[in-house]
Design an enzyme around this catalytic site. Structure first.
Site, PDB file in Angstrom:
ATOM      1  N   HIS A  95       2.633   3.320  -9.023  1.00 28.98           N
ATOM      2  CA  HIS A  95       2.374   1.743  -9.353  1.00 28.98           C
ATOM      3  C   HIS A  95       3.602   1.424  -9.963  1.00 28.98           C
ATOM      4  O   HIS A  95       3.997   0.099  -9.840  1.00 28.98           O
ATOM      5  CB  HIS A  95       1.105   1.564 -10.131  1.00 28.98           C
ATOM      6  CG  HIS A  95      -0.353   1.705  -9.214  1.00 28.98           C
ATOM      7  ND1 HIS A  95      -0.222   1.571  -7.992  1.00 28.98           N
ATOM      8  CD2 HIS A  95      -1.348   2.421  -9.696  1.00 28.98           C
ATOM      9  CE1 HIS A  95      -1.619   1.937  -7.592  1.00 28.98           C
ATOM     10  NE2 HIS A  95      -2.200   2.344  -8.518  1.00 28.98           N
ATOM     11  N   LEU A 111      11.483 -20.428  -4.369  1.00 28.88           N
ATOM     12  CA  LEU A 111      10.465 -19.283  -3.710  1.00 28.88           C
ATOM     13  C   LEU A 111       9.369 -19.666  -4.705  1.00 28.88           C
ATOM     14  O   LEU A 111       8.990 -19.551  -5.673  1.00 28.88           O
ATOM     15  CB  LEU A 111      10.975 -18.025  -4.018  1.00 28.88           C
ATOM     16  CG  LEU A 111       9.956 -17.149  -3.589  1.00 28.88           C
ATOM     17  CD1 LEU A 111       9.852 -16.886  -1.817  1.00 28.88           C
ATOM     18  CD2 LEU A 111      10.282 -15.539  -3.870  1.00 28.88           C
ATOM     19  N   SER A 138      -7.909  -5.380   5.003  1.00 30.04           N
ATOM     20  CA  SER A 138      -8.377  -5.191   3.817  1.00 30.04           C
ATOM     21  C   SER A 138      -8.679  -6.278   2.995  1.00 30.04           C
ATOM     22  O   SER A 138      -8.370  -6.585   1.717  1.00 30.04           O
ATOM     23  CB  SER A 138      -7.677  -4.261   2.836  1.00 30.04           C
ATOM     24  OG  SER A 138      -7.522  -3.099   3.660  1.00 30.04           O
ATOM     25  N   ARG A 142      -4.880  -2.340   8.769  1.00 31.22           N
ATOM     26  CA  ARG A 142      -6.036  -3.205   8.533  1.00 31.22           C
ATOM     27  C   ARG A 142      -5.845  -4.187   7.640  1.00 31.22           C
ATOM     28  O   ARG A 142      -4.795  -4.062   6.978  1.00 31.22           O
ATOM     29  CB  ARG A 142      -7.300  -2.138   8.003  1.00 31.22           C
ATOM     30  CG  ARG A 142      -7.153  -1.423   6.901  1.00 31.22           C
ATOM     31  CD  ARG A 142      -8.383  -0.736   6.540  1.00 31.22           C
ATOM     32  NE  ARG A 142      -8.043   0.222   5.450  1.00 31.22           N
ATOM     33  CZ  ARG A 142      -7.814   1.613   5.579  1.00 31.22           C
ATOM     34  NH1 ARG A 142      -7.968   2.348   6.937  1.00 31.22           N
ATOM     35  NH2 ARG A 142      -7.454   2.301   4.519  1.00 31.22           N
ATOM     36  N   ASP A 153       0.859  -1.187  -0.064  1.00 34.47           N
ATOM     37  CA  ASP A 153       0.284   0.076  -0.051  1.00 34.47           C
ATOM     38  C   ASP A 153       0.836   1.254  -0.071  1.00 34.47           C
ATOM     39  O   ASP A 153       1.995   1.232   0.486  1.00 34.47           O
ATOM     40  CB  ASP A 153      -1.022   0.139   1.214  1.00 34.47           C
ATOM     41  CG  ASP A 153      -1.982   0.920   0.865  1.00 34.47           C
ATOM     42  OD1 ASP A 153      -2.476   1.477  -0.117  1.00 34.47           O
ATOM     43  OD2 ASP A 153      -2.605   1.176   2.289  1.00 34.47           O
ATOM     44  N   TRP A 187     -11.439  -2.821  -9.028  1.00 34.72           N
ATOM     45  CA  TRP A 187     -12.205  -2.383 -10.270  1.00 34.72           C
ATOM     46  C   TRP A 187     -12.930  -0.974 -10.026  1.00 34.72           C
ATOM     47  O   TRP A 187     -13.214  -0.533 -10.908  1.00 34.72           O
ATOM     48  CB  TRP A 187     -13.289  -3.536 -10.450  1.00 34.72           C
ATOM     49  CG  TRP A 187     -12.570  -4.832 -10.693  1.00 34.72           C
ATOM     50  CD1 TRP A 187     -12.925  -5.725 -10.151  1.00 34.72           C
ATOM     51  CD2 TRP A 187     -12.008  -5.371 -11.924  1.00 34.72           C
ATOM     52  NE1 TRP A 187     -12.217  -7.131 -10.641  1.00 34.72           N
ATOM     53  CE2 TRP A 187     -11.647  -6.730 -11.720  1.00 34.72           C
ATOM     54  CE3 TRP A 187     -11.449  -4.508 -13.369  1.00 34.72           C
ATOM     55  CZ2 TRP A 187     -11.020  -7.300 -12.850  1.00 34.72           C
ATOM     56  CZ3 TRP A 187     -10.816  -5.246 -14.123  1.00 34.72           C
ATOM     57  CH2 TRP A 187     -10.500  -6.593 -13.881  1.00 34.72           C
TER      58      TRP A 187
HETATM   59  C1  FPP Z   1      -1.832  -0.065  -3.516  1.00 38.97           C
HETATM   60  O1  FPP Z   1      -1.663   1.267  -3.268  1.00 38.97           O
HETATM   61  C2  FPP Z   1      -1.495  -0.750  -4.550  1.00 38.97           C
HETATM   62  C3  FPP Z   1      -1.999  -1.320  -5.597  1.00 38.97           C
HETATM   63  C4  FPP Z   1      -3.536  -1.317  -5.633  1.00 38.97           C
HETATM   64  C5  FPP Z   1      -1.503  -1.936  -6.810  1.00 38.97           C
HETATM   65  C6  FPP Z   1      -0.122  -2.636  -6.358  1.00 38.97           C
HETATM   66  C7  FPP Z   1       0.619  -3.052  -7.755  1.00 38.97           C
HETATM   67  C8  FPP Z   1       1.963  -2.906  -7.865  1.00 38.97           C
HETATM   68  C9  FPP Z   1       2.732  -2.754  -6.666  1.00 38.97           C
HETATM   69  C10 FPP Z   1       2.310  -3.084  -9.248  1.00 38.97           C
HETATM   70  C11 FPP Z   1       3.207  -4.044  -9.867  1.00 38.97           C
HETATM   71  C12 FPP Z   1       2.847  -5.371  -9.171  1.00 38.97           C
HETATM   72  C13 FPP Z   1       3.139  -6.707  -9.691  1.00 38.97           C
HETATM   73  C14 FPP Z   1       2.918  -7.961  -9.019  1.00 38.97           C
HETATM   74  C15 FPP Z   1       3.591  -6.689 -11.306  1.00 38.97           C
HETATM   75  P1  FPP Z   1      -2.583   2.545  -3.396  1.00 38.97           P
HETATM   76  O2  FPP Z   1      -2.922   2.802  -4.828  1.00 38.97           O
HETATM   77  O3  FPP Z   1      -3.797   2.165  -2.718  1.00 38.97           O
HETATM   78  O4  FPP Z   1      -1.889   3.608  -2.723  1.00 38.97           O
HETATM   79  P2  FPP Z   1      -2.461   4.820  -1.643  1.00 38.97           P
HETATM   80  O5  FPP Z   1      -3.195   4.014  -0.742  1.00 38.97           O
HETATM   81  O6  FPP Z   1      -1.280   5.674  -1.390  1.00 38.97           O
HETATM   82  O7  FPP Z   1      -3.485   5.548  -2.614  1.00 38.97           O
END
Ligand code: FPP
Length: 263
Positions: free
Chosen positions: A43, A137, A202, A200, A26, A75
C-alpha cells in the site's frame, strides 16, 4: 456562469483522450508478498503509483481521475491493515494536499466518510477546501465507497422528496437518479481500468460505468507507472465507442459532432 465567449467557443474534446478515468488500484498485497514484505508495504509503495498516474493525467489532458482507495467491504480486512490504510490516507493528505493545490488539482473524496475517524474527516474537508477552485484535474478518491451504496443513497434521497411531496414517483427517471449519485456534475467514466490481473468491477462506480470502456492490466498497482498508464490511454485512443449505435452511424455522427463543436 456561462459567458458570451463560452457560447461562441464551446469546449472541443479530443475523443481520443478519456475525459474521465476510473481506476481500481489492485495488487498491492501480492506485490508485497512477492518480496516477502507485509501487505502494508504494498500500500505504501502504491502511493507512488497514485502520484505517477495523477501527473500523467494532467500531462495527457484527462479532466477527471477517480481512484478506488477503500471499498465499503475493505473494513473486513485485518484490523492492522485497516489501521495502516487510515494512517496512509492521513499522511498522504498532509503531504500531498499542498502539492496537488500547486499543480491545479481539485481533490474530492466520494463515499460514506462519516465512518472514518473524526481527524481523518477533518483533514479530508481541509484538503477539499484548499483545492476547491482548481480546474486542471478533478481527482476523486473513493473511500468507504461502493457502487451499490451510491445507488441506494440516491434512491433514499428521491424517496424523501416523494415523501415530502416535492416529487411524484412518475417523475423519477435515469436523469433524476443520476443527479443524486456521488458526482452528478462530472462526466461518467470513459475508461475504467483495473490493475492486478483480476477482471471484475468489484462494486466500483456501477451506475456511471454503464458505457465505460474496460481495460484490465496484469501489472500490480505498485508497478503501474506512467508508461503502463500511458498504454491504457493509448489503447483507449484506438477504440470506437458506439453507445448502442452501429459502427457506420458512429463514423458519420462523431465527425459531425466535432464539426458542430468547432463551428
Ligand atoms: C488493493 O490492493 C488496494 C487497496 C485496497 C488500497 C489502495 C490504497 C493505496 C494505493 C494507498 C494510497 C491511496 C491514496 C489515494 C492516498 P490489494 O490489497 O487488494 O492487493 P491484493 O489483491 O494483491 O491483495
Amino acid at each position: 456562469m456561462e459567458t458570451a465567449s463560452d457560447v461562441a467557443h464551446p469546449p472541443v474534446f479530443d475523443p481520443r483522450v478519456p475525459r474521465h478515468v476510473a481506476i481500481i488500484m489492485d495488487g498491492n498485497g501480492r506485490w508485497a508478498k512477492q518480496r516477502g514484505r507485509p501487505r502494508t508495504a504494498g500500500h505504501r509503495e502504491g502511493v507512488k503509483s497514485v502520484r505517477a498516474v495523477v501527473e500523467e493525467s494532467v500531462r495527457r489532458g484527462v479532466e477527471t481521475l477517480t481512484l478506488f482507495a477503500f471499498s465499503s467491504e475493505n473494513w473486513r480486512r485485518p484490523r492492522t491493515e485497516v489501521n495502516i490504510l487510515m494512517e496512509l490516507f492521513m499522511t498522504a493528505l498532509r503531504s500531498e494536499a499542498r502539492r496537488l493545490n500547486e499543480n491545479g488539482v481539485c481533490l474530492r473524496v466520494i463515499g460514506e466518510r462519516g465512518a472514518f475517524p473524526e481527524k481523518l474527516q477533518q483533514r479530508i474537508a481541509e484538503a477539499e477546501a484548499l483545492t476547491a477552485d482548481n480546474t486542471r484535474l478533478n481527482l476523486q478518491v473513493a473511500a468507504n465507497y461502493g457502487g451499490r451504496w451510491d445507488i441506494v443513497q440516491a434512491v433514499r434521497q428521491l424517496a424523501l422528496d416523494v415523501q415530502a411531496g416535492w416529487l411524484d414517483p412518475s417523475q423519477i427517471d435515469e436523469r433524476r437518479l443520476a443527479d443524486r449519485l456521488s458526482f452528478p456534475d462530472l462526466p461518467e467514466p470513459d475508461l475504467f481500468i483495473r490493475t492486478g490481473g483480476e477482471q471484475r468491477l468489484s462494486n466500483f462506480v456501477l451506475w456511471q460505468s454503464a458505457y465505460s470502456e474496460l481495460y484490465f492490466s496484469d501489472v500490480l498497482w505498485p508497478d503501474f507507472d506512467a508508461a503502463a498508464y500511458g498504454q491504457a490511454l493509448d489503447d483507449y485512443a484506438r477504440r470506437q465507442r458506439r453507445f448502442g449505435l452501429t459502427g457506420d452511424q458512429v463514423e458519420q455522427t462523431v465527425p459531425a459532432l466535432v464539426d458542430s463543436c468547432v463551428g
